[in-house]
Write an enzyme that holds these catalytic residues in place. Sequence first.
Site, PDB file in Angstrom:
ATOM      1  N   GLY A  17      -9.754  -7.627  -5.215  1.00 36.60           N
ATOM      2  CA  GLY A  17      -8.420  -7.820  -4.663  1.00 36.60           C
ATOM      3  C   GLY A  17      -8.244  -7.219  -3.278  1.00 36.60           C
ATOM      4  N   TYR A  18      -7.204  -7.649  -2.605  1.00 42.98           N
ATOM      5  CA  TYR A  18      -6.863  -7.234  -1.235  1.00 42.98           C
ATOM      6  C   TYR A  18      -6.729  -5.711  -1.124  1.00 42.98           C
ATOM      7  CZ  TYR A  18      -3.652  -7.231   2.902  1.00 42.98           C
ATOM      8  OH  TYR A  18      -3.031  -7.014   4.116  1.00 42.98           O
ATOM      9  N   ILE A  19      -5.899  -5.116  -1.972  1.00 44.17           N
ATOM     10  CA  ILE A  19      -5.703  -3.666  -1.930  1.00 44.17           C
ATOM     11  C   ILE A  19      -6.893  -2.949  -2.563  1.00 44.17           C
ATOM     12  CG2 ILE A  19      -4.156  -1.762  -2.519  1.00 44.17           C
ATOM     13  CD1 ILE A  19      -1.940  -3.902  -2.979  1.00 44.17           C
ATOM     14  N   ARG A  39     -14.118 -10.583 -12.664  1.00 42.84           N
ATOM     15  CA  ARG A  39     -14.038 -11.563 -13.750  1.00 42.84           C
ATOM     16  C   ARG A  39     -15.359 -12.273 -14.002  1.00 42.84           C
ATOM     17  NH1 ARG A  39      -8.689 -14.942 -12.296  1.00 42.84           N
ATOM     18  NH2 ARG A  39      -9.432 -14.441 -10.201  1.00 42.84           N
ATOM     19  N   LYS A 171       6.123  -8.277 -13.166  1.00 39.50           N
ATOM     20  CA  LYS A 171       5.781  -6.948 -12.655  1.00 39.50           C
ATOM     21  C   LYS A 171       6.564  -5.855 -13.366  1.00 39.50           C
ATOM     22  CE  LYS A 171       3.139  -6.528  -9.994  1.00 39.50           C
ATOM     23  NZ  LYS A 171       1.652  -6.547 -10.084  1.00 39.50           N
ATOM     24  N   TYR A 316      16.562  -2.473   1.932  1.00 41.52           N
ATOM     25  CA  TYR A 316      15.852  -1.306   2.437  1.00 41.52           C
ATOM     26  C   TYR A 316      15.322  -0.498   1.260  1.00 41.52           C
ATOM     27  CZ  TYR A 316      18.518  -2.694   6.518  1.00 41.52           C
ATOM     28  OH  TYR A 316      19.070  -3.434   7.543  1.00 41.52           O
TER      29      TYR A 316
END
Length: 354
Positions: A17-19, A39, A171, A316
């Site tokens: 993954g990206y992160i 996977r 999430k 915010y």
Amino acid sequence: MSQGNTSAPILVTGATGYIASWVIQKLLEQGYTVHATVRNLDKKQSFAHLEKIADKTSGTLKLFKANLLENGSFDEAMQGCKVVLHMASPFVVTNFKDAVKDIIEPAILGTENVLHSVNKTESVKRVVVTSSIASTYGDAIDILKTENNQFDESNWNTTSSSTHQPYPYSKVMAERKAWEMAEAQDRWSLVCVNPALVLGPSLTVNTQSGSVEVLEQFANGMTLLGVPPMWNGIVDVRDVADAHILAAFNENASGRYIISGGSLNLLEMGKILRQHFGQKFPFPRNQVPKKAFKLIGPLFGYSKKFIEKNMGYPIYFNADKSKKELGISYRPIATSLVEHFQQLLDDGVVKKYI
């Protein structure tokens, strides 16, 4: 940055993954042994960048096959680990057929399966779960219910459902499942990292993230005539990676952490990109009024309910807890935006329009 015991391996799920790729690079650079789950071990192209990183660092990378939807799938990879970074999650915001089967159930079941393995693995003492600011709110209009006009760790998404905003719903339900399982035992502690929209350079061209879709729309002319009045909390991917590692090794870290470097609306993002890249791309120049967008939004796949609840409300996020307790100093989000777009250009993901 806090250092843990580098002799004990660390498990990172969803390693490609990206992160997660940034987390693994930082851990390998610090000399850790990383147990990384993917996977499919046959799709070597998907994790080739991780193997290259491992070759250049003092750490050790060990790859394991694991499936979020298979109970016990993470048992082998978790053996001997004191820290588990659960970063794997289905990322499907659009183009799904069944929200429950494609998004919600995999997110919850995946978290459940990983934590079942944690419960069976005596060596594990700390679990860090990648959640999202989507766990703190469902629609932008929810900002009106906050005390200081900003979301913080005390806020929970109570407005999403399987039929309205199913990705944010997945999430928050996955995070609630993680806290439920953490509170049912006392051997390991849980910390949740809740990042905003993640921008910044990727370690692989195969990255899938919501930010890529936004930037592609800026580049392909879809937003040339204008963008809706929508705001995003934004954070640099390297700051998110640091947050995970600090949450893993800081013994005093606890609870949830909003990870956000600030907020920008879509028009502001377009202006920042134009200032840097000039007239080469059809970056948005105008903001379409909410009333007008209600007429054209459905043509772009926005429901009237979504438009009503998410457009025209600046949002915010209060990231003070992460600054005080984890010691994070956030990168400028305008720089992250420019660097991300430049990489998409370099990789050929976006092309010059003019």
